[in-house]
Design an enzyme around this catalytic site. Structure first.
Site, short mmCIF file in Angstrom:
data_model
loop_
_atom_site.label_atom_id
_atom_site.label_comp_id
_atom_site.label_asym_id
_atom_site.label_seq_id
_atom_site.Cartn_x
_atom_site.Cartn_y
_atom_site.Cartn_z
CB VAL A 14 3.00 -4.43 -7.50
CG1 VAL A 14 1.80 -4.18 -8.39
CG2 VAL A 14 3.59 -5.79 -7.80
CB CYS A 129 3.03 -12.00 -12.26
SG CYS A 129 3.53 -12.93 -10.81
CG HIS A 241 7.53 -14.10 -13.58
ND1 HIS A 241 8.48 -13.75 -12.65
CD2 HIS A 241 6.33 -14.03 -12.92
CE1 HIS A 241 7.90 -13.49 -11.50
NE2 HIS A 241 6.60 -13.64 -11.63
N1 LIG Z 1 5.54 -8.67 -7.28
C1 LIG Z 1 4.84 -9.16 -8.29
O1 LIG Z 1 5.38 -9.50 -9.38
C2 LIG Z 1 3.35 -9.32 -8.19
C3 LIG Z 1 2.66 -9.70 -9.33
C4 LIG Z 1 1.27 -9.87 -9.26
C5 LIG Z 1 0.64 -9.64 -8.07
N2 LIG Z 1 1.33 -9.27 -6.97
C6 LIG Z 1 0.58 -9.02 -5.72
O2 LIG Z 1 0.70 -7.63 -5.41
C7 LIG Z 1 0.64 -7.46 -3.99
C8 LIG Z 1 1.84 -6.63 -3.52
O3 LIG Z 1 3.01 -7.27 -3.91
P1 LIG Z 1 4.44 -6.55 -3.94
O4 LIG Z 1 5.27 -7.53 -4.68
O5 LIG Z 1 4.37 -5.15 -4.41
O6 LIG Z 1 4.84 -6.58 -2.39
P2 LIG Z 1 5.77 -5.58 -1.55
O7 LIG Z 1 6.85 -5.00 -2.38
O8 LIG Z 1 6.15 -6.37 -0.34
O9 LIG Z 1 4.76 -4.41 -1.12
C9 LIG Z 1 3.68 -4.64 -0.25
C10 LIG Z 1 2.86 -3.35 -0.14
O10 LIG Z 1 1.70 -3.62 0.67
C11 LIG Z 1 1.61 -2.63 1.68
N3 LIG Z 1 0.95 -3.16 2.86
C12 LIG Z 1 1.35 -4.21 3.62
N4 LIG Z 1 0.48 -4.35 4.66
C13 LIG Z 1 -0.46 -3.38 4.53
C14 LIG Z 1 -1.60 -3.01 5.28
N5 LIG Z 1 -1.97 -3.67 6.38
N6 LIG Z 1 -2.34 -1.95 4.85
C15 LIG Z 1 -1.99 -1.27 3.75
N7 LIG Z 1 -0.90 -1.58 2.98
C16 LIG Z 1 -0.16 -2.62 3.39
C17 LIG Z 1 3.06 -2.28 1.96
O11 LIG Z 1 3.10 -1.05 2.64
P3 LIG Z 1 4.19 -0.71 3.81
O12 LIG Z 1 5.29 0.04 3.12
O13 LIG Z 1 3.41 0.18 4.70
O14 LIG Z 1 4.62 -1.99 4.43
C18 LIG Z 1 3.61 -2.21 0.53
O15 LIG Z 1 3.22 -0.99 -0.05
C19 LIG Z 1 0.54 -8.87 -3.40
O16 LIG Z 1 -0.80 -9.16 -3.19
C20 LIG Z 1 1.11 -9.73 -4.51
O17 LIG Z 1 0.62 -11.05 -4.45
C21 LIG Z 1 2.67 -9.09 -7.00
#
Ligand SMILES: NC(=O)c1ccc[n+]([C@@H]2O[C@H](COP(=O)([O-])OP(=O)(O)OC[C@H]3O[C@@H](n4cnc5c(N)ncnc54)[C@H](OP(=O)(O)O)[C@@H]3O)[C@@H](O)[C@H]2O)c1
Length: 335
Positions: A14, A129, A241
């Site tokens: 994201v 989402c 989705h």
């Molecule tokens: N994917 C979707 O379709 C979607 C849709 C709506 C909402 N979301 C929400 O968006 C958020 C991220 O989702 P994602 O799908 O992008 O996940 P992701 O690909 O796993 O990415 C997670 C991100 O969070 C960072 N992170 C993890 N722990 C952290 C910490 N302690 N401090 C600062 N940054 C940290 C990670 O950084 P590192 O590289 O340092 O690990 C990475 O940049 C979640 O809350 C999810 O529920 C996702």
């Protein structure tokens, strides 16, 4: 005017899309700060064709920042969003941490942008989402006649669970093509060639994801009595989705009325032939990388006169997350 923008979670699926959308829509940013955990501090991400160095997200990084887009999970948002708001930044949070807080507006710009004005905590929540794409399609119908009941089954992409899940789908697909048993690390069982319900448990036998569809839909539409009956399913699709939705309103509606309302609705692209044509319906693959919420298969239920079926598809990383967050920022800073 131009603004300092921080993206927390900039290395995630994201967060990277947020950087893309900020650049593509020419958000007036004089500086963009990509932040993540200590693990990826020092790595690089791309913004507008330039490499930016990722820094660790710590409270002091929010000094002098105008807007912070959070996309790093609920615990990070719970801890750091108030720290950013206390330093004067407008926080737009993509996690579930603040969505149901009465003092935090839950905003989909096509539906309730005005709610973003009242933000006593300095935080605005981006909905889940699967909720975003559904309410973009439901709002014009709700305006025709108040919605009483929605039955929704989702077909959710692997990228909705983050970059590690997306990589697992790709790895397992290759494993299966090579005749190997797929290796399982992120999902509770193979996702390639399979369907899963892999979200955390909620209450009453529902998953958390299913309950988000119920509670967030009511909050965004300002209609606490709408009945929502959800079933959420993960499918072996990389991005976008899809949702099969049956909507019943106070008044009986015709497919023509719904088509007409959706044909001019903001954020919606109607992809409906007015009859069943095999393959002529919104699909997740072509929707990936695009902005609209695609709606098709509009038809009256065979057993419930006046109740209408819809098939709704959108890119979960764009309208379902990054694009919606940037649209909120635009609504606050550029209008
Ligand atoms: N994917 C979707 O379709 C979607 C849709 C709506 C909402 N979301 C929400 O968006 C958020 C991220 O989702 P994602 O799908 O992008 O996940 P992701 O690909 O796993 O990415 C997670 C991100 O969070 C960072 N992170 C993890 N722990 C952290 C910490 N302690 N401090 C600062 N940054 C940290 C990670 O950084 P590192 O590289 O340092 O690990 C990475 O940049 C979640 O809350 C999810 O529920 C996702």
């Amino acid at each position: 005017m131009s603004y300092v923008v921080a993206v927390v979670g900039a290395t995630g699926v994201v967060g990277r899309e947020m950087l893309n959308v900020l650049a593509q829509r020419k958000f007036p940013a004089k500086r963009v700060l990509p932040l993540a955990s200590k693990r990826s501090a020092g790595s690089e991400v791309t913004f507008n064709g330039q490499k930016l160095t990722v820094e660790e997200a710590t409270p002091d990084r929010f000094e002098g920042v105008d807007v912070v887009l959070f996309s790093a999970g609920g615990s990070v948002s719970r801890e750091l969003a108030p720290q950013a708001a206390a330093r004067g930044a407008v926080v737009i949070d993509n996690s579930s941490a603040w969505r149901m807080d009465d003092e935090v507006p839950l905003v989909v710009p096509e539906v309730n942008m005005a709610a973003a004005k009242d933000r006593p905590k300095g935080i605005i929540a981006n909905p889940n989402c699967s909720t975003i794409q559904m309410v973009v399609a439901l709002k014009p119908i709700h305006d025709l006649s108040p919605i009483e009941h929605v039955i929704v089954s989702t077909y959710q992409a692997a990228s909705g669970k983050g970059h590690a899940a997306l990589e697992e789908l790709e790895r397992q697909t290759a494993d299966m093509a090579a005749g190997r048993e797929p290796e399982v690390k992120v999902f509770p069982a193979p996702i390639a060639g399979n369907l899963l319900m892999d979200w955390k448990p909620g209450e009453g036998g529902y998953s958390e994801e299913e309950l988000k569809l119920v509670n967030e839909t009511r909050k965004i539409l300002g209609a606490p009595d709408i009945g929502v009956s959800p079933t959420c399913v993960r499918v072996p699709v990389a991005t976008s989705h899809s949702e099969a939705v049956l909507v019943r309103c106070k008044d009986k509606l015709t497919p023509e009325q719904v088509r007409k309302a959706l044909s001019t609705a903001p954020g919606v692209v109607l992809q409906d032939e007015g009859t069943y044509v095999p393959g002529a319906h919104p699909q997740p693959r072509p929707a990936a990388g695009t902005d609209p919420v695609f709606v098709g298969r509009i038809r009256e239920d065979l057993a419930l006169p006046g109740a209408i079926h819809l098939w709704i598809v959108a890119d979960n990383l764009r309208k379902g997350a990054a694009l919606n967050a940037v649209q909120i920022a635009e609504g606050i800073f550029t209008r």
